[in-house]
Design a protein around this motif. Structure first.
Motif, short mmCIF file in Angstrom:
data_model
loop_
_atom_site.label_atom_id
_atom_site.label_comp_id
_atom_site.label_asym_id
_atom_site.label_seq_id
_atom_site.Cartn_x
_atom_site.Cartn_y
_atom_site.Cartn_z
N ALA B 31 0.53 -1.60 0.35
CA ALA B 31 0.03 -0.05 -0.23
C ALA B 31 0.69 1.34 0.05
CB ALA B 31 -0.80 0.12 1.41
N MET B 32 1.71 1.16 0.68
CA MET B 32 3.22 2.32 0.80
C MET B 32 3.54 2.79 -0.82
SD MET B 32 5.37 2.57 4.38
CE MET B 32 6.51 1.29 3.67
N VAL B 34 2.24 1.39 -3.52
CA VAL B 34 1.22 2.42 -4.47
C VAL B 34 1.23 4.35 -4.36
CG1 VAL B 34 -1.75 2.02 -5.30
CG2 VAL B 34 -0.07 0.11 -5.07
N LEU B 35 0.88 4.38 -2.73
CA LEU B 35 0.22 5.88 -2.41
C LEU B 35 1.80 6.51 -3.03
CD1 LEU B 35 -1.58 5.09 1.16
CD2 LEU B 35 -2.19 6.49 -0.82
N LYS B 39 1.16 9.46 -5.94
CA LYS B 39 1.73 11.23 -5.04
C LYS B 39 3.20 11.65 -5.89
CE LYS B 39 -0.62 10.65 -0.83
NZ LYS B 39 -1.26 12.14 -0.71
N ILE B 41 6.27 10.85 -5.97
CA ILE B 41 7.55 11.56 -4.92
C ILE B 41 8.53 10.03 -5.89
CG2 ILE B 41 9.10 10.15 -2.69
CD1 ILE B 41 5.67 12.35 -2.41
N LEU B 44 7.41 3.91 -11.01
CA LEU B 44 7.57 2.95 -11.34
C LEU B 44 9.17 2.57 -11.43
CD1 LEU B 44 6.12 -0.12 -10.25
CD2 LEU B 44 4.98 0.37 -13.00
#
Lengths: 206, 100
Positions: B31-32, B34-35, B39, B41, B44
């Motif tokens: 989940a981290m 994906v977030l 966003k 940051i 991929l």
């Protein structure tokens, strides 16, 4: 069969009582990112819920609709994400190609470089999909790999392997099994396993 | 030259149909990541690149999500979101208190 329901799931110890180096790092990263407002606890919770809601039942719903509705199937093969949106499934930013199995062609999906997978339709990938041996051999000797899953594809049927990428995901549209005529979509969806949508297995017989 | 992650077509052993129920920490890491991607940051490709640089050992020594944790930390440091010292201090604290 390995459809995620007919066999026991071996549980890898979660080691929460004695977290390893990278688990400690994961906790530290989470705390730091929350403090720096990179994301909020609520966003993290929602993302985990979203992950839990995703699973092969979504892909099965799409396959069942395609089996029941020829016009939908045409739209699905032409534009996978748009057709999935009709059923309320958002594929997200990646491309999705739907591979139709036919009597003369069987499709198999792999990600040789890592673990790319149609998560929006199937959830998180099983360990074997990410395994070194599957990634190595699926493109080299797909029929032998299929046999290891108990799946025998007739010699007259071509086997085509599709290597996923970060930007492009695949899902297999299996052939509707004989005897499934007249079943409603819910009954059809129950025949569609995760492994059938990866291509390592065939759908269940009605 | 073929790098360790680029393994398609190499000889291999039998595929054993293993799977496990994802642990809480693994779901959190997923989940981290994906977030962090949502966003912007880091992207991929940067994430994959870090994993691919880990080399052949990483597949034997680290589990799948351990490799992800490494790649997240590496990119956050590269991007200046966190520092090495900050992460080290926090890990010591997490370990001492047993927080998960």
């Amino acid at each position: 069969m390995h459809d995620g329901h007919d066999h026991a799931h071996p549980l890898r110890p979660d080691r929460d009582e004695h977290p390893g180096y990278y688990q400690v790092m994961a906790t530290a990263l989470r705390e730091l990112l929350l403090e720096k407002n990179v994301f909020t606890a609520e966003e993290l919770r929602r993302q985990m819920e979203k992950m839990d809601e995703r699973g092969p039942h979504l892909g099965a719903r799409v396959v069942a609709r395609a089996w029941a509705d020829a016009a939908f199937k045409t739209r699905l093969l032409a534009d996978g994400p748009a057709a999935c949106r009709e059923l309320g499934v958002d594929i997200g930013p990646t491309r999705l190609v739907v591979l139709e199995n036919r009597p003369e062609l069987h499709n198999l999906v792999v990600c040789t470089l890592c673990s790319c997978y149609p998560r929006a339709l199937l959830g998180l990938p099983p360990d074997w999909y990410k395994s070194v041996n599957y990634r190595r051999r699926a493109v080299r000797e797909p029929r032998a790999v299929l046999e290891e899953f108990g799946t025998r594809i007739p010699d007259g049927t071509a086997v085509r392997v599709h290597d996923s990428t970060a930007e492009l995901r695949y899902i297999v549209l299996p052939m509707r099994p004989a005897g499934a005529e007249g079943l409603d979509e819910a009954a059809l969806a129950a025949l569609v396993t995760r492994d059938a949508m990866i291509g390592v297995a065939l759908p269940k017989a009605p | 030259m073929r790098r360790a992650h680029d393994m398609g077509g190499l000889p291999g052993g039998p595929v054993t149909p293993e799977e496990h129920d994802y642990a809480l920490w693994e779901k959190r890491v997923d989940a981290m990541s994906v977030l962090i991607g949502n966003k912007n940051i880091f992207n991929l490709d940067e994430f994959r690149h870090a994993i691919e640089l880990l080399g052949a050992d990483a597949h034997e020594k680290l589990s799948y999500y351990e490799r992800w944790v490494y790649a997240i930390a590496h990119n956050l440091i590269q991007r200046g979101v966190i520092t090495v010292d900050e992460l080290g201090r926090r890990m010591t604290e997490v370990e001492k208190t047993g927080r998960t």
